[in-house]
Design a protein around this motif. Structure first.
Motif, PDB file in Angstrom:
ATOM      1  N   ARG A 170       4.386   7.154   4.080  1.00  0.00           N
ATOM      2  CA  ARG A 170       3.210   6.870   3.262  1.00  0.00           C
ATOM      3  C   ARG A 170       3.640   6.901   1.798  1.00  0.00           C
ATOM      4  O   ARG A 170       4.075   7.933   1.292  1.00  0.00           O
ATOM      5  CB  ARG A 170       2.099   7.896   3.531  1.00  0.00           C
ATOM      6  N   GLY A 171       3.521   5.753   1.145  1.00  0.00           N
ATOM      7  CA  GLY A 171       3.988   5.642  -0.224  1.00  0.00           C
ATOM      8  C   GLY A 171       2.884   5.263  -1.185  1.00  0.00           C
ATOM      9  O   GLY A 171       1.898   4.627  -0.803  1.00  0.00           O
ATOM     10  N   GLY A 172       3.061   5.655  -2.431  1.00  0.00           N
ATOM     11  CA  GLY A 172       2.141   5.271  -3.492  1.00  0.00           C
ATOM     12  C   GLY A 172       2.856   4.418  -4.510  1.00  0.00           C
ATOM     13  O   GLY A 172       4.005   4.695  -4.871  1.00  0.00           O
ATOM     14  N   HIS A 204       5.674   0.721   5.727  1.00  0.00           N
ATOM     15  CA  HIS A 204       5.029   1.879   5.132  1.00  0.00           C
ATOM     16  C   HIS A 204       3.528   1.668   4.982  1.00  0.00           C
ATOM     17  O   HIS A 204       3.045   0.531   4.862  1.00  0.00           O
ATOM     18  CB  HIS A 204       5.620   2.164   3.747  1.00  0.00           C
ATOM     19  N   HIS A 205       2.797   2.777   4.980  1.00  0.00           N
ATOM     20  CA  HIS A 205       1.387   2.762   4.590  1.00  0.00           C
ATOM     21  C   HIS A 205       1.381   2.878   3.063  1.00  0.00           C
ATOM     22  O   HIS A 205       1.893   3.849   2.504  1.00  0.00           O
ATOM     23  CB  HIS A 205       0.648   3.946   5.223  1.00  0.00           C
ATOM     24  N   VAL A 206       0.817   1.880   2.373  1.00  0.00           N
ATOM     25  CA  VAL A 206       0.960   1.787   0.926  1.00  0.00           C
ATOM     26  C   VAL A 206      -0.383   1.974   0.229  1.00  0.00           C
ATOM     27  O   VAL A 206      -1.359   1.283   0.536  1.00  0.00           O
ATOM     28  CB  VAL A 206       1.567   0.426   0.519  1.00  0.00           C
ATOM     29  N   THR A 207      -0.391   2.900  -0.719  1.00  0.00           N
ATOM     30  CA  THR A 207      -1.557   3.127  -1.573  1.00  0.00           C
ATOM     31  C   THR A 207      -1.218   2.705  -2.991  1.00  0.00           C
ATOM     32  O   THR A 207      -0.232   3.181  -3.564  1.00  0.00           O
ATOM     33  CB  THR A 207      -1.957   4.616  -1.578  1.00  0.00           C
ATOM     34  N   VAL A 208      -2.003   1.809  -3.549  1.00  0.00           N
ATOM     35  CA  VAL A 208      -1.846   1.448  -4.955  1.00  0.00           C
ATOM     36  C   VAL A 208      -2.684   2.415  -5.785  1.00  0.00           C
ATOM     37  O   VAL A 208      -3.853   2.655  -5.483  1.00  0.00           O
ATOM     38  CB  VAL A 208      -2.279  -0.003  -5.216  1.00  0.00           C
ATOM     39  N   ALA A 211      -4.753  -5.853  -5.096  1.00  0.00           N
ATOM     40  CA  ALA A 211      -3.911  -4.946  -4.313  1.00  0.00           C
ATOM     41  C   ALA A 211      -4.185  -5.067  -2.825  1.00  0.00           C
ATOM     42  O   ALA A 211      -3.245  -5.150  -2.009  1.00  0.00           O
ATOM     43  CB  ALA A 211      -4.126  -3.507  -4.778  1.00  0.00           C
ATOM     44  N   MET A 212      -5.449  -5.068  -2.465  1.00  0.00           N
ATOM     45  CA  MET A 212      -5.828  -5.017  -1.051  1.00  0.00           C
ATOM     46  C   MET A 212      -5.780  -6.397  -0.392  1.00  0.00           C
ATOM     47  O   MET A 212      -5.199  -6.565   0.688  1.00  0.00           O
ATOM     48  CB  MET A 212      -7.225  -4.428  -0.918  1.00  0.00           C
ATOM     49  N   ASP A 213      -6.393  -7.371  -1.026  1.00  0.00           N
ATOM     50  CA  ASP A 213      -6.562  -8.682  -0.392  1.00  0.00           C
ATOM     51  C   ASP A 213      -5.357  -9.592  -0.565  1.00  0.00           C
ATOM     52  O   ASP A 213      -4.980 -10.321   0.360  1.00  0.00           O
ATOM     53  CB  ASP A 213      -7.817  -9.380  -0.950  1.00  0.00           C
ATOM     54  N   ASP A 263      -2.712  -0.878   1.788  1.00  0.00           N
ATOM     55  CA  ASP A 263      -3.582  -0.233   2.774  1.00  0.00           C
ATOM     56  C   ASP A 263      -4.710   0.557   2.128  1.00  0.00           C
ATOM     57  O   ASP A 263      -5.760   0.764   2.741  1.00  0.00           O
ATOM     58  CB  ASP A 263      -2.749   0.708   3.652  1.00  0.00           C
ATOM     59  N   ALA A 264      -4.484   1.019   0.897  1.00  0.00           N
ATOM     60  CA  ALA A 264      -5.496   1.833   0.212  1.00  0.00           C
ATOM     61  C   ALA A 264      -5.352   1.634  -1.285  1.00  0.00           C
ATOM     62  O   ALA A 264      -4.305   1.200  -1.786  1.00  0.00           O
ATOM     63  CB  ALA A 264      -5.341   3.308   0.585  1.00  0.00           C
TER      64      ALA A 264
END
Length: 226
Positions: free
Chosen positions: A45-47, A67-71, A82-84, A89-90
């Motif tokens: 899980r990365g930011g 990875h599960h990616v959060t901006v 970021a999302m579309d 992912d978040a």
């Protein structure tokens, strides 16, 4: 152009030159620390802190690694991008104290692309045990945090700058294999001044690429064409 062979990388078949250009900078800048610090395994899980030229490649490369990616951004203005468009992912707004508290201890790493002074403590709180905060933005003044922010959780603050020639070649092949591209706007030489003005306004998504071969250099320089 004559270049020492130590600094030349092959452009793989299937990768357009205009796509390869940003990967030689922004692409390898995010790929190198992920590889060097052992952050390539699927499921991490990365930011990604900051969504610009480097940040958008951070989202793409991390997603391609599974990875599960959060901006993470200071406002919700870039949420749709970021999302579309990039497939994050978040999306986490750093000024939303409640959302930041809810995301505490949730990330294995943060790729920090912000090039201006900013506090580190709110982001260090997002990291899990052994989490890494990787600085990629060139900030000209000291960044600070209280020691317990890294002591509790055995967290690390580190940095990285571009990458090696071998990593660059590896990244280009990775992008071809994964079907990754950067989001670019190709311009002619005659548009360079306007492009620089747009850069000052942060009005580019996410990299300008100058088509030198397709430009009339004499006209761009203001000289009469032959």
């Amino acid at each position: 152009m004559v270049v020492d062979q130590k600094f030349v990388v092959p452009i793989p078949a299937g990768l357009a030159p205009e796509q390869a250009a940003p990967l030689l900078c922004a692409g390898v800048t995010v790929y190198s620390p992920l590889k060097h610090f052992g952050l390539t395994a699927p499921g991490l899980r990365g930011g990604i802190l900051g969504l610009g030229g480097v940040g958008h490649m951070g989202v793409k490369v991390a997603k391609a690694m599974g990875h599960h990616v959060t901006v993470i951004s200071s406002s919700s203005r870039k949420r749709a991008e970021a999302m579309d468009e990039l497939g994050a992912d978040a999306y986490l707004v750093s000024s939303d104290a409640e959302a930041m508290a809810a995301a505490a201890d949730s990330l294995d790493y943060i790729i920090d692309t912000v090039p201006v002074h900013h506090p580190l403590e709110p982001y260090l709180a997002l990291l899990r045990l052994d989490g890494k905060h990787v600085l990629l933005g060139v900030v000209g003044e000291p960044l600070s945090f209280v020691a317990p922010m890294v002591m509790l959780g055995r967290k690390a603050v580190t940095g990285s700058f571009i990458g090696s020639v071998d990593e660059t070649a590896e990244l280009l092949r990775f992008c071809v294999d994964k079907g990754l591209t950067s989001q670019i706007e190709v311009v002619k030489m005659g548009y360079v001044n306007e492009a620089l003005e747009r850069l000052e306004r942060n009005d580019v998504r996410y990299r300008f690429v100058v088509d030198v071969v397709g430009s009339n250099i004499e006209e761009a320089a203001g000289a009469p064409a032959n």
